[in-house]
Write a protein that holds these residues in place. Structure first.
Motif, PDB file in Angstrom:
ATOM      1  N   PRO A  21     -46.906 -67.245 -42.667  1.00  0.00           N
ATOM      2  CA  PRO A  21     -45.946 -66.413 -43.399  1.00  0.00           C
ATOM      3  C   PRO A  21     -46.626 -65.253 -44.116  1.00  0.00           C
ATOM      4  O   PRO A  21     -47.715 -65.388 -44.659  1.00  0.00           O
ATOM      5  N   ARG A  22     -45.963 -64.103 -44.134  1.00  0.00           N
ATOM      6  CA  ARG A  22     -46.468 -62.927 -44.833  1.00  0.00           C
ATOM      7  C   ARG A  22     -46.258 -63.096 -46.340  1.00  0.00           C
ATOM      8  O   ARG A  22     -45.392 -63.827 -46.789  1.00  0.00           O
ATOM      9  N   SER A  23     -47.038 -62.379 -47.123  1.00  0.00           N
ATOM     10  CA  SER A  23     -46.903 -62.424 -48.571  1.00  0.00           C
ATOM     11  C   SER A  23     -45.708 -61.598 -49.018  1.00  0.00           C
ATOM     12  O   SER A  23     -45.402 -60.548 -48.441  1.00  0.00           O
ATOM     13  N   THR A  24     -45.040 -62.067 -50.058  1.00  0.00           N
ATOM     14  CA  THR A  24     -43.943 -61.285 -50.638  1.00  0.00           C
ATOM     15  C   THR A  24     -44.480 -60.285 -51.659  1.00  0.00           C
ATOM     16  O   THR A  24     -43.763 -59.388 -52.087  1.00  0.00           O
ATOM     17  N   ILE A  25     -45.738 -60.446 -52.052  1.00  0.00           N
ATOM     18  CA  ILE A  25     -46.357 -59.547 -53.028  1.00  0.00           C
ATOM     19  C   ILE A  25     -46.909 -58.293 -52.342  1.00  0.00           C
ATOM     20  O   ILE A  25     -46.704 -57.181 -52.799  1.00  0.00           O
ATOM     21  N   ALA A  26     -47.622 -58.494 -51.228  1.00  0.00           N
ATOM     22  CA  ALA A  26     -48.269 -57.371 -50.539  1.00  0.00           C
ATOM     23  C   ALA A  26     -48.484 -57.716 -49.071  1.00  0.00           C
ATOM     24  O   ALA A  26     -48.711 -58.877 -48.730  1.00  0.00           O
ATOM     25  N   PRO A  27     -48.439 -56.712 -48.190  1.00  0.00           N
ATOM     26  CA  PRO A  27     -48.702 -56.966 -46.767  1.00  0.00           C
ATOM     27  C   PRO A  27     -50.186 -57.161 -46.504  1.00  0.00           C
ATOM     28  O   PRO A  27     -51.028 -56.885 -47.366  1.00  0.00           O
ATOM     29  N   ASN A  28     -50.517 -57.631 -45.301  1.00  0.00           N
ATOM     30  CA  ASN A  28     -51.908 -57.811 -44.902  1.00  0.00           C
ATOM     31  C   ASN A  28     -52.431 -56.479 -44.349  1.00  0.00           C
ATOM     32  O   ASN A  28     -52.624 -56.307 -43.154  1.00  0.00           O
ATOM     33  N   THR A  29     -52.666 -55.543 -45.250  1.00  0.00           N
ATOM     34  CA  THR A  29     -53.102 -54.200 -44.861  1.00  0.00           C
ATOM     35  C   THR A  29     -54.509 -54.213 -44.278  1.00  0.00           C
ATOM     36  O   THR A  29     -54.818 -53.443 -43.371  1.00  0.00           O
ATOM     37  N   LEU A  30     -55.378 -55.080 -44.778  1.00  0.00           N
ATOM     38  CA  LEU A  30     -56.748 -55.144 -44.259  1.00  0.00           C
ATOM     39  C   LEU A  30     -56.752 -55.503 -42.776  1.00  0.00           C
ATOM     40  O   LEU A  30     -57.523 -54.937 -42.002  1.00  0.00           O
ATOM     41  N   ASP A  31     -55.902 -56.441 -42.390  1.00  0.00           N
ATOM     42  CA  ASP A  31     -55.700 -56.820 -40.997  1.00  0.00           C
ATOM     43  C   ASP A  31     -57.011 -57.154 -40.274  1.00  0.00           C
ATOM     44  O   ASP A  31     -57.256 -56.705 -39.160  1.00  0.00           O
ATOM     45  N   ARG A  32     -57.862 -57.916 -40.947  1.00  0.00           N
ATOM     46  CA  ARG A  32     -59.131 -58.397 -40.390  1.00  0.00           C
ATOM     47  C   ARG A  32     -60.119 -57.289 -40.020  1.00  0.00           C
ATOM     48  O   ARG A  32     -60.997 -57.485 -39.178  1.00  0.00           O
ATOM     49  N   GLU A  33     -60.001 -56.146 -40.632  1.00  0.00           N
ATOM     50  CA  GLU A  33     -60.956 -55.045 -40.414  1.00  0.00           C
ATOM     51  C   GLU A  33     -62.040 -55.174 -41.477  1.00  0.00           C
ATOM     52  O   GLU A  33     -61.986 -54.516 -42.518  1.00  0.00           O
ATOM     53  N   PHE A  34     -63.035 -56.010 -41.207  1.00  0.00           N
ATOM     54  CA  PHE A  34     -64.036 -56.341 -42.215  1.00  0.00           C
ATOM     55  C   PHE A  34     -65.210 -55.367 -42.217  1.00  0.00           C
ATOM     56  O   PHE A  34     -66.379 -55.770 -42.154  1.00  0.00           O
ATOM     57  N   HIS A  35     -64.918 -54.104 -42.273  1.00  0.00           N
ATOM     58  CA  HIS A  35     -65.955 -53.084 -42.407  1.00  0.00           C
ATOM     59  C   HIS A  35     -65.379 -51.935 -43.238  1.00  0.00           C
ATOM     60  O   HIS A  35     -64.167 -51.825 -43.390  1.00  0.00           O
ATOM     61  N   GLY A 124     -55.174 -48.150 -59.992  1.00  0.00           N
ATOM     62  CA  GLY A 124     -54.843 -47.507 -58.724  1.00  0.00           C
ATOM     63  C   GLY A 124     -55.363 -48.231 -57.506  1.00  0.00           C
ATOM     64  O   GLY A 124     -55.668 -47.603 -56.485  1.00  0.00           O
ATOM     65  N   VAL A 125     -55.468 -49.558 -57.584  1.00  0.00           N
ATOM     66  CA  VAL A 125     -55.986 -50.352 -56.467  1.00  0.00           C
ATOM     67  C   VAL A 125     -54.828 -50.851 -55.618  1.00  0.00           C
ATOM     68  O   VAL A 125     -53.866 -51.420 -56.130  1.00  0.00           O
ATOM     69  N   GLN A 126     -54.935 -50.652 -54.308  1.00  0.00           N
ATOM     70  CA  GLN A 126     -53.897 -51.124 -53.382  1.00  0.00           C
ATOM     71  C   GLN A 126     -54.129 -52.593 -53.057  1.00  0.00           C
ATOM     72  O   GLN A 126     -55.252 -53.008 -52.757  1.00  0.00           O
ATOM     73  N   CYS A 127     -53.068 -53.380 -53.071  1.00  0.00           N
ATOM     74  CA  CYS A 127     -53.162 -54.814 -52.842  1.00  0.00           C
ATOM     75  C   CYS A 127     -52.886 -55.160 -51.383  1.00  0.00           C
ATOM     76  O   CYS A 127     -51.943 -54.660 -50.774  1.00  0.00           O
ATOM     77  N   SER A 128     -53.735 -56.024 -50.835  1.00  0.00           N
ATOM     78  CA  SER A 128     -53.543 -56.574 -49.490  1.00  0.00           C
ATOM     79  C   SER A 128     -53.717 -58.077 -49.598  1.00  0.00           C
ATOM     80  O   SER A 128     -54.586 -58.551 -50.322  1.00  0.00           O
ATOM     81  N   MET A 129     -52.879 -58.841 -48.890  1.00  0.00           N
ATOM     82  CA  MET A 129     -52.967 -60.299 -48.958  1.00  0.00           C
ATOM     83  C   MET A 129     -52.905 -60.933 -47.574  1.00  0.00           C
ATOM     84  O   MET A 129     -52.172 -60.474 -46.703  1.00  0.00           O
ATOM     85  N   ASP A 137     -57.815 -64.485 -42.016  1.00  0.00           N
ATOM     86  CA  ASP A 137     -57.468 -63.181 -42.575  1.00  0.00           C
ATOM     87  C   ASP A 137     -58.438 -62.742 -43.666  1.00  0.00           C
ATOM     88  O   ASP A 137     -58.438 -61.586 -44.066  1.00  0.00           O
ATOM     89  N   ASN A 138     -59.244 -63.672 -44.157  1.00  0.00           N
ATOM     90  CA  ASN A 138     -60.267 -63.326 -45.147  1.00  0.00           C
ATOM     91  C   ASN A 138     -61.592 -63.987 -44.755  1.00  0.00           C
ATOM     92  O   ASN A 138     -62.315 -64.530 -45.586  1.00  0.00           O
ATOM     93  N   ALA A 139     -61.895 -63.930 -43.462  1.00  0.00           N
ATOM     94  CA  ALA A 139     -63.050 -64.639 -42.905  1.00  0.00           C
ATOM     95  C   ALA A 139     -64.378 -64.199 -43.513  1.00  0.00           C
ATOM     96  O   ALA A 139     -65.283 -65.016 -43.689  1.00  0.00           O
ATOM     97  N   ALA A 140     -64.523 -62.931 -43.853  1.00  0.00           N
ATOM     98  CA  ALA A 140     -65.787 -62.455 -44.422  1.00  0.00           C
ATOM     99  C   ALA A 140     -66.043 -63.091 -45.785  1.00  0.00           C
ATOM    100  O   ALA A 140     -67.190 -63.389 -46.135  1.00  0.00           O
ATOM    101  N   MET A 141     -64.991 -63.326 -46.533  1.00  0.00           N
ATOM    102  CA  MET A 141     -65.133 -63.979 -47.835  1.00  0.00           C
ATOM    103  C   MET A 141     -65.450 -65.458 -47.659  1.00  0.00           C
ATOM    104  O   MET A 141     -66.283 -66.019 -48.374  1.00  0.00           O
ATOM    105  N   GLU A 142     -64.791 -66.086 -46.694  1.00  0.00           N
ATOM    106  CA  GLU A 142     -65.078 -67.495 -46.389  1.00  0.00           C
ATOM    107  C   GLU A 142     -66.535 -67.649 -45.967  1.00  0.00           C
ATOM    108  O   GLU A 142     -67.196 -68.638 -46.298  1.00  0.00           O
ATOM    109  N   SER A 143     -67.053 -66.665 -45.235  1.00  0.00           N
ATOM    110  CA  SER A 143     -68.450 -66.696 -44.792  1.00  0.00           C
ATOM    111  C   SER A 143     -69.400 -66.649 -45.986  1.00  0.00           C
ATOM    112  O   SER A 143     -70.427 -67.347 -46.014  1.00  0.00           O
ATOM    113  N   PHE A 144     -69.071 -65.820 -46.989  1.00  0.00           N
ATOM    114  CA  PHE A 144     -69.917 -65.740 -48.182  1.00  0.00           C
ATOM    115  C   PHE A 144     -69.984 -67.084 -48.893  1.00  0.00           C
ATOM    116  O   PHE A 144     -71.069 -67.565 -49.241  1.00  0.00           O
TER     117      PHE A 144
END
Length: 200
Positions: A21-35, A124-129, A137-144
């Motif tokens: 399910p998508r977030s009701t707070i913010a879309p997944n703008t990052l979309d697994r682009e971990f760079h 002024g920070v844009q939120c992505s979830m 969807d947050n694999a780089a953080m899980e890796s850390f």
């Protein structure tokens, strides 16, 4: 690696499914682009927990995808919105007020809280979830966090939360940022990569 009796962990085969399910707070703008092409363009965040004889210690972190540097962190005995808010405050304090920054996290109540969302809006920070229940969807953080636990925490017994705090601090600031090499940034440490780019 062979001379030091080291070997890489095998990678999983196949791509993970794009579902949840998508977030009701913010879309997944990052979309697994971990760079990121520049510093303070894309930050990722999450928190984990460490067992001590006094009980759990929760560790929140913020990573800049440009250099894989941990730019903010926080440690508390409680899993509250203040935990993740303090990590973001440290990141903003260290890096300066960001311009056109995307901040990506999961849909946890801490990140969805009014306190945290207000801090992002004020800076002024844009939120992505991430999608719910989708760790990829947050694999780089899980890796850390996997590296933190595998390379430092596993097998250790912390008598107190302060002992664990000191060890995690040492791992982040004196090893992970300063020494640990990353294949995604040309086998340099985050600090070396930023110095090479003229940031440090």
């Amino acid at each position: 690696m062979k001379a030091q009796a080291l070997r890489a962990r095998p990678r999983r085969r196949g791509l993970p499914k794009d579902e949840g399910p998508r977030s009701t707070i913010a879309p997944n703008t990052l979309d697994r682009e971990f760079h990121a092409e520049r510093p303070n363009q894309r930050w990722i965040a999450d928190f984990t927990y460490i067992w001590t004889a006094e009980g759990w210690l929760y560790v929140a972190a913020v990573i800049d995808l440009f250099s894989r540097r941990v730019v903010g962190w926080s440690m508390k005995a409680e899993m509250t919105a203040q935990l993740v808010t303090d990590a973001l405050i440290m990141a903003i304090w260290r890096r300066g007020k960001p311009d056109a920054l995307l901040h990506h996290s999961d849909q946890g109540s801490q990140y969805a809280s009014e306190q945290f969302q207000k801090l992002m809006a004020e800076n002024g920070v844009q939120c992505s979830m991430s999608r719910s229940g989708n760790v990829w969807d947050n694999a780089a953080m899980e890796s850390f966090f996997s590296s933190l636990k595998t390379e430092r925490i596993r097998g250790r017994v912390y008598r107190t939360r302060n002992e664990a705090r000191a060890d995690v601090f040492d791992c982040i600031e004196r090893f992970y940022n300063a020494v640990r090499r990353h294949s995604t940034i040309g086998y340099l440490s985050p600090d070396e990569f930023e110095r090479k780019d003229g940031l440090a």
